[in-house]
Scaffold this motif. Structure first.
Motif, short mmCIF file in Angstrom:
data_model
loop_
_atom_site.label_atom_id
_atom_site.label_comp_id
_atom_site.label_asym_id
_atom_site.label_seq_id
_atom_site.Cartn_x
_atom_site.Cartn_y
_atom_site.Cartn_z
N ALA A 60 0.86 -1.18 0.00
CA ALA A 60 0.00 0.00 0.00
C ALA A 60 0.90 1.23 0.00
N VAL A 61 0.61 2.19 -0.87
CA VAL A 61 1.36 3.44 -0.93
C VAL A 61 0.36 4.56 -0.65
N PHE A 62 0.72 5.46 0.26
CA PHE A 62 -0.22 6.48 0.71
C PHE A 62 0.53 7.66 1.32
N GLY A 63 -0.15 8.76 1.43
CA GLY A 63 0.38 9.92 2.13
C GLY A 63 -0.36 10.10 3.44
N ASP A 77 2.95 16.31 16.27
CA ASP A 77 4.20 16.58 16.97
C ASP A 77 5.34 16.54 15.96
N PRO A 78 6.30 17.46 16.06
CA PRO A 78 7.41 17.46 15.10
C PRO A 78 8.13 16.11 15.05
N GLY A 79 8.50 15.68 13.85
CA GLY A 79 9.21 14.43 13.69
C GLY A 79 8.94 13.79 12.35
N PHE A 80 9.47 12.60 12.17
CA PHE A 80 9.38 11.87 10.91
C PHE A 80 7.94 11.67 10.45
N TRP A 81 7.03 11.34 11.34
CA TRP A 81 5.66 10.99 10.99
C TRP A 81 4.75 12.22 10.84
N SER A 82 5.31 13.44 10.95
CA SER A 82 4.48 14.64 10.87
C SER A 82 4.80 15.51 9.66
N TYR A 112 4.26 7.16 2.33
CA TYR A 112 4.73 5.96 3.01
C TYR A 112 4.32 4.71 2.24
N THR A 113 4.88 3.59 2.65
CA THR A 113 4.51 2.32 2.07
C THR A 113 4.36 1.30 3.20
N PRO A 115 7.34 0.34 7.70
CA PRO A 115 8.71 0.70 8.08
C PRO A 115 8.86 2.21 8.24
N ALA A 116 9.81 2.63 9.05
CA ALA A 116 10.07 4.05 9.26
C ALA A 116 10.94 4.57 8.12
N GLN A 117 10.36 4.54 6.93
CA GLN A 117 11.03 5.09 5.75
C GLN A 117 9.95 5.65 4.83
N ALA A 118 10.33 6.59 4.01
CA ALA A 118 9.36 7.24 3.13
C ALA A 118 9.73 6.98 1.67
N VAL A 119 8.72 7.05 0.81
CA VAL A 119 8.95 6.91 -0.62
C VAL A 119 8.86 8.26 -1.31
#
Length: 135
Positions: free
Chosen positions: A92-95, A101-106, A111-112, A125-129
């Motif tokens: 699954a690929v999505f935004g 809160d400031p950080g990777f997920w904000s 993501y995938t 996973p904690a990585q972005a596409v």
């Protein structure tokens, strides 16, 4: 060709998920080699409780599995996720924005999430596409 009435069609429909979303939200589907149709769909289950649900529909049209792609509680999710086959599994690929809160997920990244072919469990996973400031 068999004939089908509106009454028969309405009796054969089944809800595959709970929650509500706006009219512009869309599901995404992928059929695996075993004939199962996998559907992911955006859903809102409360304020700041966005997620993607997953439903598996077997070749006979029966709901054969259901789970969440994401842990519920995302602040924002993209209205049009993409579900694709990925080797022996699903992707699954999505935004989205998980937290304000400031950080990777904000940061509004793309993501995938992946799952085996039976979609029994999804991994994020904690990585972005990519990044999307409109997510």
């Amino acid at each position: 060709m068999p004939r089908c009435s509106i009454e028969r069609l309405s009796r054969s429909r089944h809800a595959v998920g709970a929650g509500t979303v706006g009219i512009t939200y869309q599901s995404s589907q992928h059929r695996t080699p075993d004939g199962v149709l996998h559907v992911i769909y955006p859903k809102m289950t409360g304020v700041d409780a966005a997620s993607y649900g997953h439903a598996a529909i077997d070749a006979n049209g029966h709901l054969s599995g259901q789970n969440n792609v994401l842990t519920p509680g995302w602040s924002t999710i993209d209205a049009t996720p993409a579900l694709i086959g990925d080797g022996d599994g699903l992707r699954a690929v999505f935004g989205g924005i998980q937290s304000t809160d400031p950080g990777f997920w904000s940061d509004g990244r793309m993501y995938t999430a992946t799952a085996p072919e039976d979609a029994s469990a999804w991994t994020l996973p904690a990585q972005a596409v990519g990044i999307s400031h409109s997510a």
